[in-house]
Write a protein that holds these residues in place. Structure first.
Motif, mmCIF file in Angstrom:
data_model
loop_
_atom_site.group_PDB
_atom_site.id
_atom_site.type_symbol
_atom_site.label_atom_id
_atom_site.label_comp_id
_atom_site.label_asym_id
_atom_site.label_seq_id
_atom_site.Cartn_x
_atom_site.Cartn_y
_atom_site.Cartn_z
ATOM 1 N N ARG A 315 9.702 -43.109 2.492
ATOM 2 C CA ARG A 315 8.820 -43.720 3.476
ATOM 3 C C ARG A 315 8.348 -42.688 4.493
ATOM 4 O O ARG A 315 7.160 -42.663 4.873
ATOM 5 C CB ARG A 315 9.561 -44.855 4.195
ATOM 6 C CG ARG A 315 8.767 -45.553 5.286
ATOM 7 C CD ARG A 315 7.483 -46.131 4.758
ATOM 8 N NE ARG A 315 6.752 -46.866 5.797
ATOM 9 C CZ ARG A 315 5.481 -47.228 5.702
ATOM 10 N NH1 ARG A 315 4.794 -46.918 4.600
ATOM 11 N NH2 ARG A 315 4.902 -47.888 6.682
ATOM 12 N N ALA A 316 9.268 -41.779 4.933
ATOM 13 C CA ALA A 316 8.877 -40.742 5.878
ATOM 14 C C ALA A 316 7.854 -39.800 5.257
ATOM 15 O O ALA A 316 6.901 -39.363 5.918
ATOM 16 C CB ALA A 316 10.112 -39.958 6.333
ATOM 17 N N GLU A 318 5.643 -40.601 2.937
ATOM 18 C CA GLU A 318 4.371 -41.319 2.875
ATOM 19 C C GLU A 318 3.690 -41.334 4.240
ATOM 20 O O GLU A 318 2.475 -41.101 4.356
ATOM 21 C CB GLU A 318 4.622 -42.738 2.380
ATOM 22 C CG GLU A 318 3.361 -43.576 2.261
ATOM 23 C CD GLU A 318 3.661 -44.998 1.818
ATOM 24 O OE1 GLU A 318 2.725 -45.807 1.770
ATOM 25 O OE2 GLU A 318 4.850 -45.286 1.519
ATOM 26 N N LEU A 319 4.484 -41.603 5.307
ATOM 27 C CA LEU A 319 3.912 -41.614 6.650
ATOM 28 C C LEU A 319 3.451 -40.216 7.054
ATOM 29 O O LEU A 319 2.424 -40.050 7.738
ATOM 30 C CB LEU A 319 4.951 -42.140 7.645
ATOM 31 C CG LEU A 319 5.360 -43.605 7.468
ATOM 32 C CD1 LEU A 319 6.467 -43.964 8.446
ATOM 33 C CD2 LEU A 319 4.159 -44.531 7.679
ATOM 34 N N PHE A 320 4.202 -39.186 6.645
ATOM 35 C CA PHE A 320 3.806 -37.807 6.955
ATOM 36 C C PHE A 320 2.483 -37.459 6.257
ATOM 37 O O PHE A 320 1.632 -36.766 6.832
ATOM 38 C CB PHE A 320 4.932 -36.862 6.538
ATOM 39 C CG PHE A 320 4.699 -35.433 6.930
ATOM 40 C CD1 PHE A 320 4.496 -35.073 8.254
ATOM 41 C CD2 PHE A 320 4.674 -34.434 5.971
ATOM 42 C CE1 PHE A 320 4.284 -33.752 8.610
ATOM 43 C CE2 PHE A 320 4.460 -33.126 6.320
ATOM 44 C CZ PHE A 320 4.261 -32.774 7.653
ATOM 45 N N ARG A 321 2.305 -37.929 5.044
ATOM 46 C CA ARG A 321 1.052 -37.683 4.333
ATOM 47 C C ARG A 321 -0.114 -38.372 5.057
ATOM 48 O O ARG A 321 -1.192 -37.788 5.231
ATOM 49 C CB ARG A 321 1.170 -38.192 2.896
ATOM 50 C CG ARG A 321 -0.110 -37.994 2.056
ATOM 51 C CD ARG A 321 0.102 -38.509 0.651
ATOM 52 N NE ARG A 321 0.428 -39.925 0.653
ATOM 53 C CZ ARG A 321 -0.455 -40.911 0.778
ATOM 54 N NH1 ARG A 321 -1.753 -40.614 0.909
ATOM 55 N NH2 ARG A 321 -0.085 -42.182 0.761
ATOM 56 N N ALA A 323 -0.161 -39.281 8.260
ATOM 57 C CA ALA A 323 -0.338 -38.716 9.596
ATOM 58 C C ALA A 323 -1.062 -37.385 9.550
ATOM 59 O O ALA A 323 -1.821 -37.039 10.473
ATOM 60 C CB ALA A 323 1.020 -38.549 10.282
ATOM 61 N N GLN A 364 4.176 -34.398 14.134
ATOM 62 C CA GLN A 364 3.866 -35.442 13.146
ATOM 63 C C GLN A 364 5.056 -35.679 12.214
ATOM 64 O O GLN A 364 5.349 -36.820 11.849
ATOM 65 C CB GLN A 364 2.631 -35.019 12.341
ATOM 66 C CG GLN A 364 1.333 -35.076 13.138
ATOM 67 C CD GLN A 364 0.154 -34.565 12.339
ATOM 68 O OE1 GLN A 364 0.275 -33.618 11.583
ATOM 69 N NE2 GLN A 364 -1.002 -35.195 12.521
ATOM 70 N N ALA A 368 6.934 -39.170 11.908
ATOM 71 C CA ALA A 368 7.045 -39.864 10.623
ATOM 72 C C ALA A 368 8.501 -40.244 10.337
ATOM 73 O O ALA A 368 8.784 -41.351 9.860
ATOM 74 C CB ALA A 368 6.496 -38.960 9.506
ATOM 75 N N ALA A 372 9.774 -44.104 10.148
ATOM 76 C CA ALA A 372 10.450 -44.566 8.929
ATOM 77 C C ALA A 372 11.804 -45.168 9.265
ATOM 78 O O ALA A 372 12.197 -46.205 8.706
ATOM 79 C CB ALA A 372 10.602 -43.406 7.947
ATOM 80 N N ILE A 403 -2.855 -40.859 12.951
ATOM 81 C CA ILE A 403 -1.588 -41.514 13.272
ATOM 82 C C ILE A 403 -1.780 -42.919 13.825
ATOM 83 O O ILE A 403 -0.886 -43.773 13.713
ATOM 84 C CB ILE A 403 -0.783 -40.650 14.283
ATOM 85 C CG1 ILE A 403 0.703 -41.014 14.221
ATOM 86 C CG2 ILE A 403 -1.301 -40.828 15.691
ATOM 87 C CD1 ILE A 403 1.338 -40.722 12.893
ATOM 88 N N VAL A 406 -1.199 -45.699 11.377
ATOM 89 C CA VAL A 406 0.235 -45.832 11.060
ATOM 90 C C VAL A 406 0.917 -46.701 12.113
ATOM 91 O O VAL A 406 1.727 -47.582 11.800
ATOM 92 C CB VAL A 406 0.883 -44.440 10.968
ATOM 93 C CG1 VAL A 406 2.382 -44.568 10.745
ATOM 94 C CG2 VAL A 406 0.252 -43.628 9.838
#
Length: 463
Positions: A315-316, A318-321, A323, A364, A368, A372, A403, A406
């Motif tokens: 999940r982190a 995916e959020l990093f991608r 962001a 970021q 992330a 997550a 961001i 998100v």
């Protein structure tokens, strides 16, 4: 029915109030007379105290309270004086008692403190003497209690001595002592004989000792002496030959050592070289196997991590991608020089360490990971408001636009409060989320309670 019941209750209440009002009306003349009488008494009392008849009630009551306080203080002073006098009398009585007791015990005269110290020392000495006396009395009682048993043991010892005298055939104790001394000498002689027999075991060379002794006794003493002389001469000759042989052997050994030394050095060097070469080959083969094993294990571990990494890291990533606007494909793990796993960003097959990221990308990455973790926490717990203070301070407009969606997705699960100083974030939020995607609140100095310390000016709240 409810209205009728309520009306009846109000009628009963009105009837009770009217009855109470009649009672008050009846008692009103008496209360007025009592008030007038009280006013007359009040003016009379004020005149007696030298106060104006129309003096205020609060002033008079304050004076009365002060007078009562002074009276109580006077009573306390008197009581303390009496207590002091009693204590002084008690001190004088104690001093007189101390002097009388010191005189009775012949304690030298002087100040009462010195005589009291001498009395305390005398008391301590008396207690110590009493303790020793009690201990001596207890010891005496114990010894007296053991006296019958000791007498019984003495009688038994005397009876046993008589039996021993009778058994030994001795007339008295002196004769028994002589018998014991003879027995001790006999035991000493037996011990010496046994020591000599153990000494003769070596010359006997395994033969029975009695047979060896008989054989020695059967030998001719004169012949043994002549044979001993011949053996001594032969021993001298043999010792000379032995010394010559030892010298020759020593010289031969020295020559052999000199001859072998050069060959030994060469052989040792060759053996050392062979051992070193064998060790190098063994260590090199072992190093290659270990390096190959490490490479294979790292590949397998990384493949396993990529195939079955935890939901938090996935999940982190995916959020990093999201962001980073697709600048990174996700997150993974690598190994440092000491084989410890470290977090890296993934760009295709390329791994980018945290040290190789810019400050904004690091922020970021941290955001992330935190989002997550919060997202996972909300899956098992009740939602709680998420307060973010100047979260996007180090983000440029591109990262901010990446961001904000998100945060909007997380706002579907909990309320998010984002405090910021930058008003341009309103336009960025409107571009990224739309007008309905967030609520903008402007905080002024008069809107903030005194108990809240903040220097924020504006606060968009997503969600």
């Amino acid at each position: 029915d409810q209205s009728r019941g309520a009306r009846q209750q109000l009628e009963h209440r009105r009837h009770d109030l009217r009855a109470h009002l009649d009672i008050l009306d009846a008692s009103f003349p008496a209360l007025e007379q009592a008030s007038a009488d009280a006013g007359t008494v009040w003016r009379e009392r004020c005149r007696r105290l030298g106060l104006p008849e129309d003096a205020a009630t609060d002033t008079v009551l304050a004076l009365l309270e002060r007078r009562n306080a002074l009276v109580l203080l006077y009573d306390r002073v008197c009581a303390l004086g009496e207590t002091l006098a009693r204590k002084q009398r008690s001190v004088a009585d104690d001093e007189a008692s101390a002097h009388a007791l010191a005189d009775a015990l012949d304690v030298a005269g002087g100040a009462v403190e010195a005589r009291e110290s001498a009395l305390w020392q005398a008391l301590a000495d008396a207690r110590e003497r009493k303790a020793r006396h009690d201990q001596a009395r207890r010891d005496l009682e114990e010894e007296q209690a053991r006296l019958p048993a000791a007498r019984s043991e003495l009688d038994a010892a005397r009876r046993q001595l008589g039996e021993q005298l009778t058994r030994a055939g001795a007339a008295d104790e002196d004769a028994l002592n002589d018998l014991l001394e003879r027995l001790q000498r006999h035991h000493a002689i037996d011990a010496e004989v046994e020591r000599l027999r153990r000494t003769l075991h070596l010359p006997a060379r395994g033969d029975p000792l009695d047979i060896f002794i008989e054989r020695v006794r059967a030998e001719d003493a004169n012949g043994l002496a002549a044979e001993r002389d011949e053996l001594d001469q032969a021993i001298t000759v043999l010792q000379g030959e032995r010394d010559q042989a030892l010298r020759a052997l020593h010289d031969a050994g020295a020559r052999k050592t000199a001859l072998e030394q050069s060959g030994a050095d060469a052989a040792a060097s060759l053996q050392q070289a062979n051992n070193t070469a064998a060790g190098i080959r063994r260590d090199a083969a072992r190093y290659l196997r270990l390096q190959l094993a490490v490479h294979l294990l790292r590949g397998q571990i990384e493949r396993f991590r990529r195939e079955s990494q935890g939901p938090l890291l996935a999940r982190a990533g995916e959020l990093f991608r999201l962001a980073t606007g697709g600048s990174f494909d996700g997150l993974g793990t690598a190994f440092a020089g000491d084989d410890t796993p470290v977090l890296v960003g993934l760009r295709g097959e390329t791994e980018v360490g945290v040290d190789g990221m810019s400050d904004g990308t690091r922020d970021q990455l941290f955001l992330a990971l935190r989002i997550a973790a919060i997202d996972r926490h909300l899956g098992d717990h009740e939602p709680m408001p998420l307060v973010l203070d100047d979260l996007l301070m180090t983000f440029d407009d591109r990262r901010t636009l990446a961001i904000l969606p998100v945060l909007q997705a997380l706002a579907d699960k909990t309320q998010i409060l984002l405090f910021t100083h930058h008003r341009h974030l309103r336009d960025l939020a409107r571009d990224a989320l739309g007008d309905d995607g967030f609520h903008w609140h402007t905080l002024g100095s008069r809107d903030v309670p005194p108990s809240i310390a903040t220097d924020s000016d504006d606060a968009p709240a997503a969600g």
